[in-house]
Design a protein around this motif. Structure first.
Motif, PDB file in Angstrom:
ATOM      1  N   SER A  58      56.181  34.069  39.094  1.00 56.04           N
ATOM      2  CA  SER A  58      55.603  35.327  38.638  1.00 56.04           C
ATOM      3  C   SER A  58      55.956  36.452  39.624  1.00 56.04           C
ATOM      4  CB  SER A  58      54.085  35.167  38.508  1.00 56.04           C
ATOM      5  OG  SER A  58      53.573  36.263  37.814  1.00 56.04           O
ATOM      6  N   LYS A  60      55.421  39.501  39.925  1.00 52.20           N
ATOM      7  CA  LYS A  60      54.447  40.490  40.397  1.00 52.20           C
ATOM      8  C   LYS A  60      53.782  40.089  41.714  1.00 52.20           C
ATOM      9  CE  LYS A  60      51.836  39.917  36.646  1.00 52.20           C
ATOM     10  NZ  LYS A  60      52.263  38.582  36.139  1.00 52.20           N
ATOM     11  N   ASP A  79      58.856  35.129  35.650  1.00 55.03           N
ATOM     12  CA  ASP A  79      57.894  35.709  34.701  1.00 55.03           C
ATOM     13  C   ASP A  79      57.812  37.175  35.086  1.00 55.03           C
ATOM     14  OD1 ASP A  79      55.468  36.299  33.198  1.00 55.03           O
ATOM     15  OD2 ASP A  79      54.390  36.019  35.087  1.00 55.03           O
ATOM     16  N   ARG A 149      50.904  35.042  23.009  1.00 55.49           N
ATOM     17  CA  ARG A 149      49.950  34.714  24.065  1.00 55.49           C
ATOM     18  C   ARG A 149      48.572  34.644  23.435  1.00 55.49           C
ATOM     19  NH1 ARG A 149      48.931  37.765  29.832  1.00 55.49           N
ATOM     20  NH2 ARG A 149      46.916  36.826  30.324  1.00 55.49           N
ATOM     21  N   ILE A 162      40.326  39.413  37.861  1.00 55.04           N
ATOM     22  CA  ILE A 162      41.533  38.595  37.659  1.00 55.04           C
ATOM     23  C   ILE A 162      41.293  37.458  36.655  1.00 55.04           C
ATOM     24  CG2 ILE A 162      42.760  39.208  39.775  1.00 55.04           C
ATOM     25  CD1 ILE A 162      41.638  36.795  41.176  1.00 55.04           C
ATOM     26  N   HIS A 199      47.641  32.538  29.536  1.00 57.24           N
ATOM     27  CA  HIS A 199      47.465  32.680  30.991  1.00 57.24           C
ATOM     28  C   HIS A 199      46.024  33.133  31.150  1.00 57.24           C
ATOM     29  CE1 HIS A 199      47.903  33.976  35.160  1.00 57.24           C
ATOM     30  NE2 HIS A 199      47.276  35.076  34.793  1.00 57.24           N
ATOM     31  N   SER A 202      43.643  34.170  37.548  1.00 51.93           N
ATOM     32  CA  SER A 202      44.323  33.933  38.821  1.00 51.93           C
ATOM     33  C   SER A 202      43.322  33.413  39.851  1.00 51.93           C
ATOM     34  CB  SER A 202      44.912  35.268  39.268  1.00 51.93           C
ATOM     35  OG  SER A 202      45.869  35.088  40.265  1.00 51.93           O
ATOM     36  N   GLY A 239      48.208  31.001  37.862  1.00 53.34           N
ATOM     37  CA  GLY A 239      46.779  31.043  38.153  1.00 53.34           C
ATOM     38  C   GLY A 239      46.244  30.063  39.164  1.00 53.34           C
ATOM     39  N   GLU A 273      54.062  29.606  35.280  1.00 51.45           N
ATOM     40  CA  GLU A 273      54.295  30.943  35.856  1.00 51.45           C
ATOM     41  C   GLU A 273      53.528  31.127  37.168  1.00 51.45           C
ATOM     42  OE1 GLU A 273      52.924  33.657  32.865  1.00 51.45           O
ATOM     43  OE2 GLU A 273      54.450  33.064  31.391  1.00 51.45           O
ATOM     44  N   GLY A 275      52.518  32.268  40.837  1.00 50.03           N
ATOM     45  CA  GLY A 275      52.850  33.376  41.729  1.00 50.03           C
ATOM     46  C   GLY A 275      52.246  33.097  43.093  1.00 50.03           C
ATOM     47  N   ARG A 276      50.922  33.276  43.166  1.00 55.60           N
ATOM     48  CA  ARG A 276      50.197  33.165  44.428  1.00 55.60           C
ATOM     49  C   ARG A 276      50.449  31.843  45.154  1.00 55.60           C
ATOM     50  NH1 ARG A 276      45.151  35.930  44.975  1.00 55.60           N
ATOM     51  NH2 ARG A 276      45.089  35.969  42.715  1.00 55.60           N
ATOM     52  N   ARG A 312      43.674  44.164  48.871  1.00 54.38           N
ATOM     53  CA  ARG A 312      42.839  43.078  48.345  1.00 54.38           C
ATOM     54  C   ARG A 312      41.397  43.069  48.897  1.00 54.38           C
ATOM     55  NH1 ARG A 312      43.431  38.255  48.324  1.00 54.38           N
ATOM     56  NH2 ARG A 312      43.090  37.900  46.117  1.00 54.38           N
ATOM     57  N   TYR A 316      38.932  43.669  45.813  1.00 56.22           N
ATOM     58  CA  TYR A 316      38.258  42.461  45.295  1.00 56.22           C
ATOM     59  C   TYR A 316      37.272  41.875  46.304  1.00 56.22           C
ATOM     60  CZ  TYR A 316      42.838  42.377  42.839  1.00 56.22           C
ATOM     61  OH  TYR A 316      43.983  42.681  42.162  1.00 56.22           O
ATOM     62  N   TYR A 371      50.493  39.546  46.294  1.00 57.00           N
ATOM     63  CA  TYR A 371      49.682  40.721  45.977  1.00 57.00           C
ATOM     64  C   TYR A 371      49.353  41.521  47.241  1.00 57.00           C
ATOM     65  CZ  TYR A 371      49.477  37.862  41.824  1.00 57.00           C
ATOM     66  OH  TYR A 371      49.840  37.080  40.761  1.00 57.00           O
ATOM     67  N   MET A 375      51.198  45.590  46.034  1.00 54.66           N
ATOM     68  CA  MET A 375      50.082  46.451  45.626  1.00 54.66           C
ATOM     69  C   MET A 375      49.866  47.588  46.622  1.00 54.66           C
ATOM     70  SD  MET A 375      47.317  43.672  44.182  1.00 54.66           S
ATOM     71  CE  MET A 375      46.245  44.818  43.327  1.00 54.66           C
TER      72      MET A 375
HETATM   73  N1  LLP Z   1      51.460  34.991  34.486  1.00 51.51           N
HETATM   74  C1  LLP Z   1      50.817  36.095  34.064  1.00 51.51           C
HETATM   75  C2  LLP Z   1      50.954  36.509  32.669  1.00 51.51           C
HETATM   76  C3  LLP Z   1      50.030  36.831  34.972  1.00 51.51           C
HETATM   77  O1  LLP Z   1      49.397  37.916  34.534  1.00 51.51           O
HETATM   78  C4  LLP Z   1      49.914  36.413  36.316  1.00 51.51           C
HETATM   79  C5  LLP Z   1      49.101  37.168  37.260  1.00 51.51           C
HETATM   80  C6  LLP Z   1      50.618  35.263  36.708  1.00 51.51           C
HETATM   81  C7  LLP Z   1      51.371  34.569  35.777  1.00 51.51           C
HETATM   82  C8  LLP Z   1      50.585  34.751  38.127  1.00 51.51           C
HETATM   83  O2  LLP Z   1      49.316  34.370  38.505  1.00 51.51           O
HETATM   84  P1  LLP Z   1      49.077  33.629  39.911  1.00 51.51           P
HETATM   85  O3  LLP Z   1      49.789  32.292  39.836  1.00 51.51           O
HETATM   86  O4  LLP Z   1      49.656  34.472  40.965  1.00 51.51           O
HETATM   87  O5  LLP Z   1      47.622  33.505  39.996  1.00 51.51           O
HETATM   88  N2  LLP Z   1      46.220  41.224  42.190  1.00 51.51           N
HETATM   89  C9  LLP Z   1      45.365  40.065  42.032  1.00 51.51           C
HETATM   90  C10 LLP Z   1      45.981  39.010  41.162  1.00 51.51           C
HETATM   91  C11 LLP Z   1      46.398  39.513  39.802  1.00 51.51           C
HETATM   92  C12 LLP Z   1      47.073  38.479  38.965  1.00 51.51           C
HETATM   93  C13 LLP Z   1      47.714  39.099  37.776  1.00 51.51           C
HETATM   94  N3  LLP Z   1      48.414  38.200  36.939  1.00 51.51           N
HETATM   95  C14 LLP Z   1      44.998  39.545  43.414  1.00 51.51           C
HETATM   96  O6  LLP Z   1      45.406  40.136  44.408  1.00 51.51           O
HETATM   97  O7  LLP Z   1      44.247  38.576  43.535  1.00 51.51           O
END
Ligand code: LLP
Length: 418
Positions: A58, A60, A79, A149, A162, A199, A202, A239, A273, A275-276, A312, A316, A371, A375
């Protein structure tokens, strides 16, 4: 797991002393460990080895080109949620056939660019978006591969900002609308139903919400199959949570086996997908103590990184561990670690026990790889920090520090006000 450890009382990233990087690029600075990223990606990917799958990182979470290129070298797809992320992924050499495009507000221009690039699939988030996708594909003489989705209405039990899979969230399409939409799309020569997606949020620290969402997806998948609509890709989003403080998220193996258990009978290719979990603990933000300040009943450590660099904690109330770069066994004091920004919300830690520090000390804000920089902003006209990628005993500046001139490079004073 990460590669930030003390050697002879000094914090290192892999084999590079943090102080050495700071001497070259100054503070604040984001530092990423390629060994940690590699290890996290491999462990995650290998956890799914018993089932056909594709890991679409992911973007982002951390979209630095150096980080993306490293992940591409390990076989990652992407992603994405914008044209900017599409271009980044392509620039890093990620195969368009490994790119999925999520997001509730894709513009027609972004859809066109992604169709031109030939991405794997669009994760469509509304019926109106599906119409737009069809119109654009038609105007280009193409057939758009897509997944809907689904909003499975499960509670991921995470921070409300989140959570994305509850019915009050803006994300996804309610289950009731999904089957009719696929039926209609199956007859449309410009749309190709190839997958199903969800999804749910997170920083999720239990497998239960993932399993619950998957159960909902299975029902839809099977119903579509019985209607003659056979899909290939089951995308369960990202997530998976990480340890910031004392959370106990499932290990990737546990997460994967729970998912495989549910998904294997579908004979789908799984899309993940994450990310974190890949980059979160692979990065730190290093900052310098500018001043110590004692008000009547409070101690402040004022540092040179603020909420514009890492939002962050402010946004949050997120916990990030903070450690001194030079190991310090002074008595602990309870302090607020605050930045230079003119907002009371500008803190990196509140009421935090920290060994007594002094002016000029370096502090490492841990778990800042996801993030973090992405950000950041220029609030208070602060140039954003550089990003450094460490690999063994080498380090690379993968993004330079912004200059003051960068801040107003796109601005102009109208002639009459000169
Ligand atoms: N796929 C989609 C469609 C998403 O919207 C996201 C995250 C991911 C995958 C990746 O999620 P992860 O594996 O990273 O949890 N800024 C916030 C987190 C926002 C997450 C947005 N979407 C933070 O700093 O905690």
């Amino acid at each position: 797991m990460h590669h930030f450890t003390y050697h002879r009382g000094e914090l290192y990233c892999e084999e590079v002393p943090i102080k050495k990087i700071v001497q070259e690029v100054g503070t604040p600075v984001y530092i990423y460990s390629s060994a940690t990223i590699k290890r996290h990606f491999k462990v995650f990917d290998e956890s799914f080895k018993d089932i056909p799958h594709l890991v679409c990182y992911s973007v982002k979470a951390n979209s630095n080109l150096g980080v993306l290129a490293l992940l591409r070298s390990l076989g990652a797809g992407a992603d994405i949620v914008s044209a900017g992320e599409l271009k980044r992924a392509l620039k890093a050499g990620i195969d368009p056939k490994k790119i999925v495009f999520s997001g509730v507000g894709k513009t027609p221009e972004e859809i066109k660019l992604a169709l031109e690039a030939g991405i794997l699939m669009f994760n469509v988030e509304s019926l109106a978006e599906l119409d737009t996708l069809s119109q654009i594909a038609s105007s280009m003489g193409k057939k758009a591969p897509f997944a809907l989705r689904v909003n499975p209405n499960v509670d991921p039990m995470t921070h409300p900002y989140i959570s994305t899979g509850l019915k009050q969230n803006k994300f996804g399409i309610p289950e009731e609308f999904v089957i009719p939409a696929y039926k209609k799309a199956a007859e449309n020569p410009h749309l190709e139903p190839v997958g199903l997606d969800a999804h749910i949020g997170s920083q999720i620290t239990s497998v239960t919400p993932f399993k619950d969402a998957l159960k909902r997806l299975k029902v839809i998948w099977n119903e579509l199959k019985s209607l003659g609509i056979s899909l290939k890709y089951l995308d369960i989003g990202g997530g998976l949570g990480i340890i910031y403080e004392n959370e106990s998220p499932p290990m990737p193996e546990e997460y994967a086996s729970a998912i495989i258990e549910e998904a294997k009978e579908l004979e789908a290719t799984l899309i993940l997908e994450p990310g974190r979990v890949i980059v979160g603990n692979a990065g730190i933000l290093v900052t310098k103590v500018l001043y110590l300040k004692e008000n009547l009943d409070k101690k402040f450590v004022i540092v040179d990184a603020g909420m514009n660099d890492l939002i962050r904690p402010a946004f949050y109330q997120a916990y990030h561990k903070i450690v001194p770069v030079e190991e310090n066994f002074e008595r602990e004091e309870v302090v607020d670690v605050v930045g230079p920004i003119c907002e009371s919300g500008d803190f990196l830690a509140k009421q935090r026990p920290l060994p007594k520090v002094k002016q000029g000390d370096l502090l490492a804000v841990m778990s800042a790889g996801a993030y973090g920089f992405v950000m950041s902003s220029n609030y208070n006209s602060r140039p954003r920090p550089p990003e450094v990628l460490v690999d063994g005993d080498q380090f690379y500046i993968v993004r330079k520090r912004e200059t003051i001139e960068d801040l107003y490079r796109l601005e102009e004073i109208p002639e009459k006000f000169k």
